[in-house]
Design a protein around this motif. Structure first.
Motif, PDB file in Angstrom:
ATOM      1  N   SER A   1       0.826  -1.210   0.000  1.00 63.29           N
ATOM      2  CA  SER A   1       0.000   0.000   0.000  1.00 63.29           C
ATOM      3  C   SER A   1       0.861   1.260   0.000  1.00 63.29           C
ATOM      4  O   SER A   1       0.525   2.253  -0.657  1.00 63.29           O
ATOM      5  CB  SER A   1      -0.950  -0.003   1.208  1.00 63.29           C
ATOM      6  OG  SER A   1      -0.224   0.031   2.424  1.00 63.29           O
ATOM      7  N   THR A   2       1.986   1.227   0.698  1.00 63.23           N
ATOM      8  CA  THR A   2       2.878   2.389   0.730  1.00 63.23           C
ATOM      9  C   THR A   2       3.439   2.691  -0.659  1.00 63.23           C
ATOM     10  O   THR A   2       3.458   3.845  -1.107  1.00 63.23           O
ATOM     11  CB  THR A   2       4.033   2.145   1.718  1.00 63.23           C
ATOM     12  OG1 THR A   2       3.495   1.974   3.036  1.00 63.23           O
ATOM     13  CG2 THR A   2       5.009   3.326   1.719  1.00 63.23           C
TER      14      THR A   2
ATOM     15  N   SER B   1      -6.766   4.999   3.074  1.00 61.34           N
ATOM     16  CA  SER B   1      -5.637   5.889   2.806  1.00 61.34           C
ATOM     17  C   SER B   1      -6.117   7.013   1.907  1.00 61.34           C
ATOM     18  O   SER B   1      -6.879   6.780   0.965  1.00 61.34           O
ATOM     19  CB  SER B   1      -4.503   5.120   2.114  1.00 61.34           C
ATOM     20  OG  SER B   1      -3.542   6.018   1.568  1.00 61.34           O
TER      21      SER B   1
END
Length: 297
Positions: A234-235, A255
């Protein structure tokens, strides 16, 4: 005890090592500082090495002290688990049980199980830690944990398992990516896109499910980076490195940089299992397992 070292010496040492201050450690132990210092010196004599460096301003562990601290904490933790097992077999409801799990288990499965468990065992402490499947099985075999929430793995005679849930996958794309405007995605949408995925040696169940789905869709993936953890995916997607396919639980971690899109073409085939020692007899542990079975999804 061999070498003349007693459990109280370990307690004294760990307390001083945690406080790095003899006066505070003595207060915490409910004793005077002078006899505490004497017991630490005696422990050092029996070990044949210094455990602390002492100056007028500070106390710090020596390299030998750091190693002995890890061993002492492990021994005291093992004693605590042994007491819990013994008391549970005799019907007493106090002590500590050690439970571990992959990220999904800790964030989505364990909270209601522990909540219900505490209704019957309010005096039992549940020690929880997040670990990968391989490390959990090592600790389970060594009797350092009692219950493990793991991914599917090769069977072994020392533990038993039951399925708790199965999950599917979602597409993970940056919020400003053209694919973010679609309601759901198909495997063909990944053609030509830079893809972030799992390294084949870690997260193996994820890796094979994703690669098999891409192959079935006739996609030759353009893999730009492989990672060892879902949160790393996800980062990197949020940073614009590529897009990804990830387990559906990630969608519960919102996010501002990402959108998650359903992938109906990939079946819900990744399992979460609860594992325990094949010879487990503790009533406390078995009751915890009963609650885990009741949480099946």
């Amino acid at each position: 005890m061999k070498y003349g070292i007693e459990l109280r010496h370990l307690h004294y040492f760990v307390c001083v090592a945690e406080e790095l201050h003899f006066s505070r450690a003595a207060d915490r132990l409910g004793m005077a500082q002078a006899p505490l210092s004497q017991q630490i010196r005696l422990l050092e004599e029996r070990l044949g090495t210094k455990l602390f460096r002492r100056t007028t301003r500070r106390v710090e562990l020596t390299p030998a002290g750091e190693i002995f601290l890890r061993h002492s904490q492990e021994m005291l933790g093992g004693l605590d688990r042994a007491v819990t097992h013994t008391r549970s077999i005799s019907g007493e409801k106090s002590g500590t049980i050690s439970v571990s799990g992959v990220h999904l288990a800790l964030s989505h499965v364990l909270p209601p199980i522990i909540r219900d468990f505490r209704k019957s065992y309010p005096a039992v402490t549940v020690d929880v830690q997040v670990l990968g499947t391989a490390q959990q099985l090592q600790l389970l075999q060594a009797n350092k944990i009692q219950i493990a929430f793991i991914r599917s793995t090769n069977p072994a005679g020392f533990f038993k398992t039951e399925r708790v849930l199965q999950e599917g996958f979602v597409a993970v794309v940056p919020i400003d990516h053209p694919l973010a405007k679609k309601e759901s995605l198909l495997i063909k949408d990944f053609a030509g896109e830079p893809i972030i995925t799992y390294a084949p040696t870690v997260g193996a169940s994820y890796y094979h499910a994703i690669m098999d789905a891409l192959r079935r869709g006739g996609i030759h993936p353009v893999i730009v980076q492989e990672v060892s953890h879902t949160l790393a995916i996800s980062t990197l997607v949020a940073a614009g490195v590529g897009i990804a396919i990830a387990p559906s639980w990630l969608a519960y971690n919102p996010s501002p940089y990402l959108v998650y899109k359903p992938l109906p073409e990939i079946p819900q085939e990744v399992e979460l299992l609860v594992a325990w020692h094949a010879e487990e007899q503790s009533r406390v542990v078995l009751d915890f397992l009963d609650l885990a079975r009741g949480s099946r999804q």
